[in-house]
Design an enzyme around this catalytic site. Structure first.
Site, PDB file in Angstrom:
ATOM      1  N   ARG A 225     -10.953  -5.487 -21.680  1.00 47.97           N
ATOM      2  CA  ARG A 225     -10.496  -4.108 -21.599  1.00 47.97           C
ATOM      3  C   ARG A 225     -10.654  -3.633 -20.152  1.00 47.97           C
ATOM      4  O   ARG A 225     -11.550  -4.074 -19.444  1.00 47.97           O
ATOM      5  CB  ARG A 225     -11.329  -3.198 -22.503  1.00 47.97           C
TER       6      ARG A 225
ATOM      7  N   LYS B 294     -18.016  -2.545 -25.791  1.00 45.96           N
ATOM      8  CA  LYS B 294     -18.305  -1.319 -26.529  1.00 45.96           C
ATOM      9  C   LYS B 294     -19.725  -1.357 -27.076  1.00 45.96           C
ATOM     10  O   LYS B 294     -20.203  -2.407 -27.508  1.00 45.96           O
ATOM     11  CB  LYS B 294     -17.306  -1.144 -27.678  1.00 45.96           C
TER      12      LYS B 294
ATOM     13  N   HIS C   9      -3.674  -2.578 -21.763  1.00 42.86           N
ATOM     14  CA  HIS C   9      -4.006  -3.112 -23.087  1.00 42.86           C
ATOM     15  C   HIS C   9      -2.970  -4.144 -23.546  1.00 42.86           C
ATOM     16  O   HIS C   9      -3.272  -4.986 -24.403  1.00 42.86           O
ATOM     17  CB  HIS C   9      -4.138  -1.984 -24.108  1.00 42.86           C
TER      18      HIS C   9
ATOM     19  N   ARG D 205      -4.312  -7.510 -22.802  1.00 46.56           N
ATOM     20  CA  ARG D 205      -5.284  -7.939 -23.822  1.00 46.56           C
ATOM     21  C   ARG D 205      -4.566  -8.458 -25.067  1.00 46.56           C
ATOM     22  O   ARG D 205      -4.932  -9.505 -25.610  1.00 46.56           O
ATOM     23  CB  ARG D 205      -6.177  -6.741 -24.147  1.00 46.56           C
TER      24      ARG D 205
ATOM     25  N   HIS E 224     -14.667  -8.254 -30.599  1.00 51.83           N
ATOM     26  CA  HIS E 224     -14.503  -7.545 -31.871  1.00 51.83           C
ATOM     27  C   HIS E 224     -15.707  -7.832 -32.765  1.00 51.83           C
ATOM     28  O   HIS E 224     -15.979  -8.998 -33.083  1.00 51.83           O
ATOM     29  CB  HIS E 224     -13.239  -8.006 -32.591  1.00 51.83           C
TER      30      HIS E 224
ATOM     31  N   TYR F 263      -3.533  -9.752 -35.342  1.00 53.14           N
ATOM     32  CA  TYR F 263      -2.772 -10.699 -34.511  1.00 53.14           C
ATOM     33  C   TYR F 263      -2.161 -11.816 -35.357  1.00 53.14           C
ATOM     34  O   TYR F 263      -1.161 -12.411 -34.976  1.00 53.14           O
ATOM     35  CB  TYR F 263      -3.664 -11.292 -33.415  1.00 53.14           C
TER      36      TYR F 263
END
Length: 297
Positions: free
Chosen positions: A155, A179, A245, A248, A271, A280
């Protein structure tokens, strides 16, 4: 992001004092749980609006009060916006119930809008080839940045935090803070390593320096990354805008088309929930399309 400000504290005078006190307890709980600053700021903005417009004491709040406010707020709003607002309110009310400020949930599941799951925007093989050719016209820093984004899947918020000591060019790995301040190790391509090495050779280096600098010698910020990628999309004459993004998403779809498993892709992307990565698997890769055409014509 500016971490020096007290972004988790609301000073909104339009909110009744007792309600504002509870709001600040909720925001502090998110801060202590290492939620991203962007998440806390967004929740704060939504909840400040709700609590300044619906001034009923929280312990007296009813579903009718919330629905009345929500119906007024909903006018001319997009479904995704409404879903985010309801998610924010729901999280806040769950906190209020846990802390015994509220007796029961005052949001109904049926209020949630039905949002179709859109597929991530990624570059096809041909578009990616055009982008890589166009990138050769960029500065050495921008080329290194572009290759890093496309080959690591990071990111842009993660890239701006990278320092030189976080990157091992020989092993082609980087230690990234994702994150919730979770640390993970990502990989990048050999081509990226070569260009990155060339870029860093143009600088006087300290290990604590940011990996990417702007033209004034200051840390490159998220908006700077956005401008580089947007410019690249125009250079490549893409039919749609190119955003960080998209790099990514392109990384993830490329990994999938080359046979990488979803758990591995999830680890690379950071994730925590594999279901986030599963989207995906719904994208028809070049190989799948070719196989279909060979069978069905």
């Amino acid at each position: 992001m500016n971490l020096s400000n007290n972004y988790w504290i609301s000073n909104n005078a339009a909110i009744p004092l007792e309600n504002r006190k509870i709001l600040n307890e909720f925001l502090l709980s998110y801060k202590l749980a290492n939620k991203a600053e962007a998440t806390i700021t967004k929740y704060k903005s939504i909840l400040e609006r709700f609590l300044s417009e619906c001034t009923v004491p929280i312990e007296e709040l009813t579903s009718d009060d919330v629905l009345k406010w929500f119906n007024e707020y909903s006018i001319d709003k997009k479904e995704k916006t409404l879903d985010l607002v309801l998610s924010s309110l729901s999280s806040f009310f769950k906190f209020c119930i846990a802390e015994e400020y509220l007796g029961q949930m005052v949001i109904k599941k049926r209020w949630r809008p039905k949002i179709p799951h859109s597929l991530p925007k990624y570059l096809t093989e041909q578009e990616y080839a055009r982008v890589k050719i166009a990138a050769e016209k960029l500065s050495i820093r921008d080329r290194a940045l572009v290759l890093f984004l496309f080959s690591s899947g990071c990111r842009r918020s993660e890239v701006v935090q990278l320092t030189i000591k976080d990157v091992n060019i020989d092993r082609r790995t980087a230690e990234v803070k994702g994150k919730g301040k979770k640390i993970r190790h990502v990989h990048f391509s050999e081509e990226c390593a070569l260009i990155l090495k060339d870029y860093l050779s143009t600088r006087l280096l300290k290990s604590t320096d940011p990996l990417f600098l702007n033209k004034h010698g200051k840390p490159l910020q998220q908006n700077g990354i956005y401008l580089v990628i947007s410019k690249l999309g125009k250079l490549a004459k893409l039919n749609q805008s190119l955003h960080p993004h998209s790099c990514r998403h392109t990384f993830a779809t490329n990994m999938l088309s080359k046979g990488a498993g979803l758990p591995f892709i999830a680890d690379e992307l950071g994730h925590s929930n594999l279901n986030t990565t599963r989207i995906y698997a719904r994208i028809p890769t070049e190989d799948v399309i070719l196989a279909y055409q060979n069978i069905m014509g």
